[in-house]
Motif scaffolding. Structure first.
Motif, PDB file in Angstrom:
ATOM      1  N   SER A  76     -34.003   3.070 -32.728  1.00 48.25           N
ATOM      2  CA  SER A  76     -33.473   2.014 -31.864  1.00 48.25           C
ATOM      3  C   SER A  76     -34.546   1.154 -31.204  1.00 48.25           C
ATOM      4  CB  SER A  76     -32.592   2.631 -30.775  1.00 48.25           C
ATOM      5  OG  SER A  76     -33.306   3.596 -30.018  1.00 48.25           O
ATOM      6  N   ALA A  77     -35.804   1.562 -31.232  1.00 51.27           N
ATOM      7  CA  ALA A  77     -36.868   0.768 -30.610  1.00 51.27           C
ATOM      8  C   ALA A  77     -37.328  -0.308 -31.592  1.00 51.27           C
ATOM      9  CB  ALA A  77     -38.036   1.662 -30.197  1.00 51.27           C
ATOM     10  N   VAL A  78     -36.580  -1.414 -31.601  1.00 48.28           N
ATOM     11  CA  VAL A  78     -36.813  -2.470 -32.593  1.00 48.28           C
ATOM     12  C   VAL A  78     -37.815  -3.517 -32.109  1.00 48.28           C
ATOM     13  CG1 VAL A  78     -34.546  -2.150 -33.637  1.00 48.28           C
ATOM     14  CG2 VAL A  78     -34.808  -3.778 -31.748  1.00 48.28           C
ATOM     15  N   HIS A  79     -38.277  -3.412 -30.887  1.00 47.20           N
ATOM     16  CA  HIS A  79     -39.342  -4.271 -30.353  1.00 47.20           C
ATOM     17  C   HIS A  79     -39.078  -5.759 -30.555  1.00 47.20           C
ATOM     18  CE1 HIS A  79     -41.409  -0.656 -29.493  1.00 47.20           C
ATOM     19  NE2 HIS A  79     -41.930  -0.445 -30.684  1.00 47.20           N
ATOM     20  N   GLY A  80     -37.813  -6.166 -30.370  1.00 52.04           N
ATOM     21  CA  GLY A  80     -37.497  -7.579 -30.491  1.00 52.04           C
ATOM     22  C   GLY A  80     -37.559  -8.110 -31.909  1.00 52.04           C
ATOM     23  N   GLY A  81     -37.537  -7.225 -32.869  1.00 50.04           N
ATOM     24  CA  GLY A  81     -37.629  -7.645 -34.268  1.00 50.04           C
ATOM     25  C   GLY A  81     -39.074  -7.805 -34.711  1.00 50.04           C
ATOM     26  N   GLY A  82     -39.307  -8.779 -35.535  1.00 49.75           N
ATOM     27  CA  GLY A  82     -40.614  -8.979 -36.142  1.00 49.75           C
ATOM     28  C   GLY A  82     -40.424  -9.337 -37.601  1.00 49.75           C
ATOM     29  N   SER A  83     -41.399  -9.019 -38.416  1.00 49.68           N
ATOM     30  CA  SER A  83     -41.320  -9.327 -39.839  1.00 49.68           C
ATOM     31  C   SER A  83     -41.718  -8.118 -40.664  1.00 49.68           C
ATOM     32  CB  SER A  83     -42.213 -10.516 -40.189  1.00 49.68           C
ATOM     33  OG  SER A  83     -41.755 -11.706 -39.548  1.00 49.68           O
ATOM     34  N   CYS A  84     -41.073  -7.973 -41.821  1.00 51.29           N
ATOM     35  CA  CYS A  84     -41.258  -6.804 -42.691  1.00 51.29           C
ATOM     36  C   CYS A  84     -41.555  -7.248 -44.120  1.00 51.29           C
ATOM     37  CB  CYS A  84     -39.995  -5.938 -42.706  1.00 51.29           C
ATOM     38  SG  CYS A  84     -39.406  -5.377 -41.096  1.00 51.29           S
ATOM     39  N   GLN A  85     -42.141  -6.326 -44.885  1.00 47.39           N
ATOM     40  CA  GLN A  85     -42.299  -6.522 -46.317  1.00 47.39           C
ATOM     41  C   GLN A  85     -41.881  -5.255 -47.046  1.00 47.39           C
ATOM     42  OE1 GLN A  85     -46.532  -7.967 -46.566  1.00 47.39           O
ATOM     43  NE2 GLN A  85     -45.580  -9.894 -47.194  1.00 47.39           N
ATOM     44  N   VAL A  86     -41.236  -5.431 -48.190  1.00 48.84           N
ATOM     45  CA  VAL A  86     -40.960  -4.319 -49.096  1.00 48.84           C
ATOM     46  C   VAL A  86     -42.071  -4.332 -50.136  1.00 48.84           C
ATOM     47  CG1 VAL A  86     -39.314  -3.273 -50.688  1.00 48.84           C
ATOM     48  CG2 VAL A  86     -38.474  -4.566 -48.712  1.00 48.84           C
ATOM     49  N   VAL A  87     -42.750  -3.214 -50.266  1.00 45.10           N
ATOM     50  CA  VAL A  87     -43.962  -3.160 -51.082  1.00 45.10           C
ATOM     51  C   VAL A  87     -43.892  -1.998 -52.063  1.00 45.10           C
ATOM     52  CG1 VAL A  87     -45.362  -4.225 -49.268  1.00 45.10           C
ATOM     53  CG2 VAL A  87     -45.168  -1.738 -49.360  1.00 45.10           C
ATOM     54  N   MET A  88     -44.732  -2.042 -53.100  1.00 46.65           N
ATOM     55  CA  MET A  88     -44.770  -0.932 -54.048  1.00 46.65           C
ATOM     56  C   MET A  88     -46.148  -0.839 -54.705  1.00 46.65           C
ATOM     57  SD  MET A  88     -42.903  -2.048 -57.598  1.00 46.65           S
ATOM     58  CE  MET A  88     -43.841  -0.742 -58.420  1.00 46.65           C
ATOM     59  N   THR A  89     -46.418   0.337 -55.220  1.00 45.81           N
ATOM     60  CA  THR A  89     -47.611   0.593 -56.014  1.00 45.81           C
ATOM     61  C   THR A  89     -47.224   1.548 -57.125  1.00 45.81           C
ATOM     62  OG1 THR A  89     -49.887   1.444 -55.982  1.00 45.81           O
ATOM     63  CG2 THR A  89     -48.322   2.498 -54.496  1.00 45.81           C
ATOM     64  N   VAL A 102     -46.176  -6.988 -52.920  1.00 46.63           N
ATOM     65  CA  VAL A 102     -44.965  -7.326 -52.181  1.00 46.63           C
ATOM     66  C   VAL A 102     -43.864  -7.721 -53.159  1.00 46.63           C
ATOM     67  CG1 VAL A 102     -43.952  -8.897 -50.481  1.00 46.63           C
ATOM     68  CG2 VAL A 102     -46.314  -8.102 -50.205  1.00 46.63           C
ATOM     69  N   ILE A 103     -42.696  -7.062 -53.043  1.00 46.59           N
ATOM     70  CA  ILE A 103     -41.562  -7.459 -53.867  1.00 46.59           C
ATOM     71  C   ILE A 103     -40.495  -8.196 -53.054  1.00 46.59           C
ATOM     72  CG2 ILE A 103     -41.987  -5.654 -55.562  1.00 46.59           C
ATOM     73  CD1 ILE A 103     -39.688  -4.060 -54.388  1.00 46.59           C
ATOM     74  N   HIS A 104     -40.592  -8.159 -51.713  1.00 45.06           N
ATOM     75  CA  HIS A 104     -39.659  -8.900 -50.871  1.00 45.06           C
ATOM     76  C   HIS A 104     -40.247  -9.036 -49.475  1.00 45.06           C
ATOM     77  CE1 HIS A 104     -35.859 -10.558 -49.547  1.00 45.06           C
ATOM     78  NE2 HIS A 104     -35.724  -9.641 -48.602  1.00 45.06           N
ATOM     79  N   SER A 105     -40.100 -10.207 -48.882  1.00 35.89           N
ATOM     80  CA  SER A 105     -40.557 -10.457 -47.514  1.00 35.89           C
ATOM     81  C   SER A 105     -39.369 -10.824 -46.629  1.00 35.89           C
ATOM     82  CB  SER A 105     -41.582 -11.598 -47.484  1.00 35.89           C
ATOM     83  OG  SER A 105     -42.787 -11.229 -48.122  1.00 35.89           O
ATOM     84  N   ILE A 106     -39.365 -10.289 -45.397  1.00 39.65           N
ATOM     85  CA  ILE A 106     -38.341 -10.609 -44.395  1.00 39.65           C
ATOM     86  C   ILE A 106     -39.076 -11.215 -43.208  1.00 39.65           C
ATOM     87  CG2 ILE A 106     -36.451  -9.738 -42.981  1.00 39.65           C
ATOM     88  CD1 ILE A 106     -36.582  -7.230 -44.965  1.00 39.65           C
TER      89      ILE A 106
END
Length: 264
Positions: A76-89, A102-106
């Motif tokens: 629940s501690a979402v810190h006001g949101g922000g930005s995320c990336q879905v990544v893989m190796t 990076v396969i997806h950016s939010i």
């Protein structure tokens, strides 16, 4: 004065205990995955691997190339949101020297949309927010590791990263297409530049798969060399479900240690 310090400390502990961790994709060894950010020294990069936690256990995320999947969270501690990336190796287990793509950016509104501070404190709550992403169809099939990264909008300058086992199925694609994907952005740890507080983050090279939730706050464009402030967002992420905000630190615009205590 003693009461005030105790109140701030309690709020800080609550926020730490309720930090976000990845629910889907399924993480490695979920029973031993804690929900703290990466250590500022970079000692548990990547994926929070360190003492008591490694790339073992957990359910393998078996995804067909080109399939649609969901990024979701617990906490629940979402810190006001922000930005995320879905990544893989394709490295399994990955190391500090692995090539993460990076396969997806939010951009903005991750891991929560329309939330000024934190959700009602509950470290075991399933977040009401989820984020669709698509597995590229033109990269090789095979085994690897999938993960998410998150740069929080308000609170301490942090980087979060959780990972899970991955197997891609299908006819496979060209490794050159994987190599052309954007590199994962790493900031706020191990001497890297820090993100500015109170704004959403756009990525200098987000790739072709992007969810844009910016618009309410100012933005900073971030890449491997740091972030540059300026401009406003142009979000298209849609409306968010109802959510509650933290009692303090909600606006992310300064406010000092007392205002940030509930969202650190």
């Amino acid at each position: 004065m003693f009461f005030a310090k105790t109140t701030i400390s309690a709020a800080l502990v609550a926020a730490v205990n309720a930090h976000m961790k990845m629910a889907t994709p399924a993480p490695f060894d979920p029973e031993h995955l804690n929900n703290s950010p990466l250590d500022a020294s970079g000692s548990d990069f990547p994926c929070k691997f360190g003492v008591g936690y490694s790339a073992t256990g957990g359910t393998t995320n078996t995804y067909e190339l080109g399939s649609s999947q969901q990024l979701s969270f617990i906490g629940s501690a979402v810190h006001g949101g922000g930005s995320c990336q879905v990544v893989m190796t394709y490295d399994n287990p990955p190391t500090k020297d692995s090539k993460w793509k990076v396969i997806h950016s939010i951009e903005g509104g991750c891991p929560a949309k329309g939330t000024e501070g934190n959700l009602a404190e509950n470290p075991d709550a399933k977040s009401p927010f989820s984020y669709p992403f698509k597995v590229p169809s033109d990269i090789p099939s095979g085994k690897g590791v999938i993960g998410f990264t998150w740069f929080n909008r308000i609170g301490n300058r942090e980087m979060y990263m959780n990972c899970g086992p991955l197997e891609l199925t299908g006819s496979g694609g060209d490794k050159a297409n994987f190599d052309k994907l954007p590199d994962m952005v790493v900031l706020n740890i191990a001497g890297k530049p820090t993100t500015p507080e109170g704004v959403d983050y756009k990525f200098a090279n987000p790739g072709s798969s992007v969810e844009d939730n910016t618009g309410k706050y100012g933005v900073a464009t971030c890449g491997k060399d740091g972030c540059q402030n300026g401009g406003t967002g142009g979000g298209s992420g849609g409306s968010a479900p109802p959510s509650s905000s933290a009692p303090a630190g909600g606006n992310g615009g300064g406010g000092g240690a007392r205002a940030r205590a509930a969202v650190d």
